[in-house]
Design a protein around this motif. Structure first.
Motif, mmCIF file in Angstrom:
data_model
loop_
_atom_site.group_PDB
_atom_site.id
_atom_site.type_symbol
_atom_site.label_atom_id
_atom_site.label_comp_id
_atom_site.label_asym_id
_atom_site.label_seq_id
_atom_site.Cartn_x
_atom_site.Cartn_y
_atom_site.Cartn_z
ATOM 1 N N UNK A 239 34.453 36.184 47.869
ATOM 2 C CA UNK A 239 35.644 35.506 47.166
ATOM 3 C C UNK A 239 35.730 36.299 45.457
ATOM 4 N N UNK A 240 34.551 36.404 45.149
ATOM 5 C CA UNK A 240 34.446 36.817 43.682
ATOM 6 C C UNK A 240 34.830 38.138 43.555
ATOM 7 N N UNK A 241 34.689 39.023 44.419
ATOM 8 C CA UNK A 241 35.339 40.280 44.349
ATOM 9 C C UNK A 241 36.889 40.157 44.359
ATOM 10 N N UNK A 242 37.401 39.216 45.292
ATOM 11 C CA UNK A 242 38.595 39.055 45.185
ATOM 12 C C UNK A 242 39.373 38.315 43.882
ATOM 13 N N UNK A 243 38.762 37.345 43.489
ATOM 14 C CA UNK A 243 38.857 36.930 42.151
ATOM 15 C C UNK A 243 38.930 37.812 41.001
ATOM 16 N N UNK A 244 37.642 38.759 40.996
ATOM 17 C CA UNK A 244 37.766 39.818 39.771
ATOM 18 C C UNK A 244 38.594 40.704 39.955
ATOM 19 N N UNK A 245 38.992 41.352 41.118
ATOM 20 C CA UNK A 245 40.090 42.240 41.356
ATOM 21 C C UNK A 245 41.366 41.768 40.986
ATOM 22 N N UNK A 246 41.712 40.524 41.155
ATOM 23 C CA UNK A 246 42.927 39.915 40.667
ATOM 24 C C UNK A 246 43.069 39.588 39.251
ATOM 25 N N UNK A 247 41.881 39.212 38.764
ATOM 26 C CA UNK A 247 41.898 39.142 37.330
ATOM 27 C C UNK A 247 42.160 40.514 36.517
ATOM 28 N N UNK A 248 41.548 41.491 37.167
ATOM 29 C CA UNK A 248 41.569 42.762 36.482
ATOM 30 C C UNK A 248 43.068 43.297 36.773
#
Length: 135
Positions: free
Chosen positions: A24-33
Motif C-alpha cells: 500500500x505504501x509503495x502504491x501511495x508513494x508512487x501516486x504521490x510522486x
C-alpha cells in the motif's frame, strides 16, 4: 500459555499488516510522486491522493488476511476510513510542518513519516476497525 499464543497472533498480524502496508505504501508513494513530480500538483494534495489510494487498496487485504475479521463491510469500512482519516490529518499536519517550518524536501519528508504512520495505522485498525479479531 495464553500470553504466548496471543503474542504469536499479534506478531503474525503485525507481519502481515507490514507486508500489506508495504504494498500500500509503495502504491501511495508512487501516486504521490506521479502527482507531485510529474503533474506538479501541490505536495499536500498529492500526498492526500496517494494516501487514499493506499487505504482503499489495503482494506480488503487487512480485513481478510491480517485480522481475519468477520465483521460486515458496512460496519468495518467506515471505521477503517475513520482510522485512516485521523492518520491522514496527522500525516498532512506533520508534512506541512516538516516542509514549511523545517524546510525539508516534500519527497523526503513524506518518506520519513511512513514508519510512524504504519504504527498508528496498525493499532488503530486493530482496535477500532476490526476489534472483533483476536487481540
Amino acid at each position: 500459555m495464553v500470553k504466548v499464543l496471543l503474542r504469536r497472533e499479534i506478531t503474525r498480524q503485525a507481519m502481515v499488516f507490514v507486508l500489506i502496508g508495504l504494498t500500500s505504501t509503495v502504491l501511495n508513494y508512487l501516486i504521490f510522486l506521479i502527482f507531485f513530480a510529474i503533474f506538479s500538483i501541490n505536495y499536500l494534495l498529492s500526498a492526500g491522493i496517494g494516501f487514499m489510494a493506499g487505504v482503499v487498496f489495503g482494506f480488503g487485504f487487512n480485513k481478510t488476511l491480517t485480522f481475519s475479521s468477520n465483521e460486515k463491510i458496512n460496519k468495518s469500512l467506515p471505521k477503517y476510513f475513520l482510522v485512516y482519516l485521523i492518520s491522514l490529518i496527522f500525516n498532512i499536519t506533520l508534512l506541512k510542518i516538516f516542509v514549511d517550518l523545517l524546510n525539508l524536501n516534500p519527497i523526503f519528508a513524506n518518506f520519513i513519516l511512513l514508519p510512524i504512520l504504519t504504527i498508528i495505522n496498525f493499532f488503530g485498525t486493530k482496535i477500532i476497525a476490526f476489534k472483533n479479531s483476536k487481540w
